[in-house]
Design a protein around this motif. Sequence first.
Motif, short mmCIF file in Angstrom:
data_model
loop_
_atom_site.label_atom_id
_atom_site.label_comp_id
_atom_site.label_asym_id
_atom_site.label_seq_id
_atom_site.Cartn_x
_atom_site.Cartn_y
_atom_site.Cartn_z
N GLY A 24 0.84 -1.20 0.00
CA GLY A 24 0.00 0.00 0.00
C GLY A 24 0.88 1.24 0.00
N THR A 25 0.36 2.33 0.53
CA THR A 25 1.14 3.57 0.62
C THR A 25 2.23 3.43 1.67
N TRP A 26 3.18 4.36 1.65
CA TRP A 26 4.31 4.28 2.56
C TRP A 26 3.98 4.96 3.89
N HIS A 27 2.93 4.48 4.53
CA HIS A 27 2.48 5.07 5.79
C HIS A 27 2.20 3.97 6.81
N ALA A 28 2.08 4.38 8.08
CA ALA A 28 1.83 3.42 9.16
C ALA A 28 0.53 2.65 8.96
N GLU A 29 -0.46 3.29 8.31
CA GLU A 29 -1.74 2.60 8.09
C GLU A 29 -1.56 1.33 7.27
N THR A 30 -0.63 1.35 6.33
CA THR A 30 -0.37 0.16 5.52
C THR A 30 0.13 -0.98 6.39
N GLY A 31 0.97 -0.66 7.37
CA GLY A 31 1.46 -1.69 8.27
C GLY A 31 0.38 -2.26 9.15
N SER A 32 -0.49 -1.38 9.65
CA SER A 32 -1.58 -1.84 10.50
C SER A 32 -2.55 -2.73 9.74
N LEU A 33 -2.96 -2.27 8.56
CA LEU A 33 -3.86 -3.07 7.73
C LEU A 33 -3.20 -4.37 7.29
N GLY A 34 -1.93 -4.27 6.91
CA GLY A 34 -1.22 -5.44 6.41
C GLY A 34 -1.05 -6.51 7.47
N ALA A 35 -0.64 -6.12 8.67
CA ALA A 35 -0.46 -7.11 9.74
C ALA A 35 -1.77 -7.80 10.08
N THR A 36 -2.84 -7.02 10.15
CA THR A 36 -4.16 -7.59 10.45
C THR A 36 -4.59 -8.57 9.37
N LYS A 37 -4.40 -8.19 8.11
CA LYS A 37 -4.77 -9.05 6.98
C LYS A 37 -3.96 -10.35 6.96
N LEU A 38 -2.65 -10.22 7.15
CA LEU A 38 -1.80 -11.40 7.07
C LEU A 38 -2.07 -12.38 8.20
N LEU A 39 -2.38 -11.85 9.38
CA LEU A 39 -2.71 -12.75 10.50
C LEU A 39 -4.04 -13.47 10.27
N GLU A 40 -4.94 -12.82 9.58
CA GLU A 40 -6.20 -13.49 9.22
C GLU A 40 -5.94 -14.62 8.23
N GLU A 41 -5.00 -14.37 7.28
CA GLU A 41 -4.64 -15.39 6.30
C GLU A 41 -3.87 -16.54 6.95
N GLU A 42 -2.95 -16.19 7.84
CA GLU A 42 -2.06 -17.17 8.45
C GLU A 42 -1.87 -16.84 9.93
N PRO A 43 -2.75 -17.40 10.80
CA PRO A 43 -2.66 -17.11 12.24
C PRO A 43 -1.33 -17.51 12.88
N GLN A 44 -0.61 -18.43 12.22
CA GLN A 44 0.67 -18.89 12.77
C GLN A 44 1.86 -18.12 12.19
N LEU A 45 1.62 -16.98 11.61
CA LEU A 45 2.69 -16.16 11.06
C LEU A 45 3.77 -15.95 12.12
N ASP A 46 5.03 -16.24 11.76
CA ASP A 46 6.08 -16.14 12.78
C ASP A 46 7.17 -15.11 12.44
N ALA A 47 7.03 -14.41 11.32
CA ALA A 47 7.99 -13.36 10.99
C ALA A 47 7.37 -12.39 9.99
N LEU A 48 7.81 -11.14 10.07
CA LEU A 48 7.37 -10.11 9.13
C LEU A 48 8.58 -9.33 8.63
N LEU A 49 8.69 -9.22 7.32
CA LEU A 49 9.65 -8.32 6.71
C LEU A 49 8.87 -7.11 6.21
N VAL A 50 9.30 -5.92 6.61
CA VAL A 50 8.55 -4.70 6.31
C VAL A 50 9.47 -3.72 5.57
N ALA A 51 8.93 -3.02 4.57
CA ALA A 51 9.76 -2.22 3.67
C ALA A 51 10.19 -0.87 4.23
N SER A 52 9.60 -0.42 5.33
CA SER A 52 10.03 0.86 5.91
C SER A 52 9.67 0.91 7.38
#
Length: 283
Positions: free
Chosen positions: A167-195
């Motif tokens: 998404g855009t290069w703002h904190a909102e993208t991180g918040s939305l992204g983390a929520t979405k990815l955890l819904e897809e994969e509740p056992q997510l054990d690492a996150l690589l973030v671009a900024s």
Amino acid sequence: MTAQTLHIAVLTVFSETREANDSYWRQIYLSIVQGAHERGIVVDEVIRINQGLKLAEFAHYDTIIVLGDMTSSAVNQLKQINSSIVLVDAKDHYHDIDAVNPELRLMTVRILNELYEAGRQKIGFIGGINDLTALDGTTTTNLEDVRSEIYEEWSKNRGITPHFHTGTWHAETGSLGATKLLEEEPQLDALLVASDPIALGAINALKLQGIEPGKDIDVVSFDNLELASYLVPALTTVELHPSAIGKTAINQACELARGERTWPIWATIPSQLHYRETFKKNK
């Protein structure tokens, strides 16, 4: 050499507001100005595409330093007016134009490998999408960041299901992204973030769900902003050395302006990973 010997134009795709809120690009610009001052070079007032351009005026500069991504037609049109150009952190390379970029590819692979070697097999990615800007100031948002490309390729080669959000290069993208990815994969054990700003949003979202970065999930980011070491937990992140990028750009601009070479240089500035609490390689 007098202060009037060379005149360098800095053409940026970013508005004043965006630049003021983006430490990476602000440091690059300031280091260009400082480097020019140290060499007795005049850097004329920064020219912003969104404020309108008088293209004919670019013919009068010794060199043009371009900050950000422009469309290929914009770059080629600019080159017809002035062939002495240095592109800074542009995703596209041109065989006859100078470029200065941070090293992102090797570092992205290194981080993914280290996470995997630490036992993380459900690794997600949250990134930003870049704008391509035309000379009239219009933009199209369709340029995938290189780190996103590398993540998808790496996941495919490892036989790992990719989980990513951009998404855009703002904190909102991180918040939305983390929520979405955890819904897809509740056992997510690492996150690589671009900024780091995106990572800040992701970390807040993780904590709201009772997930502790550095314990329940590893988080690694890019930028190494000052706030990264003060977060709780402190953020593991990559220093891109924006000041070195800016100084390299002004060095190359000077070489071109003085006619010291007739071949283009593509400079890559190595990045540095700072381990902190959200990911410790040896834990």
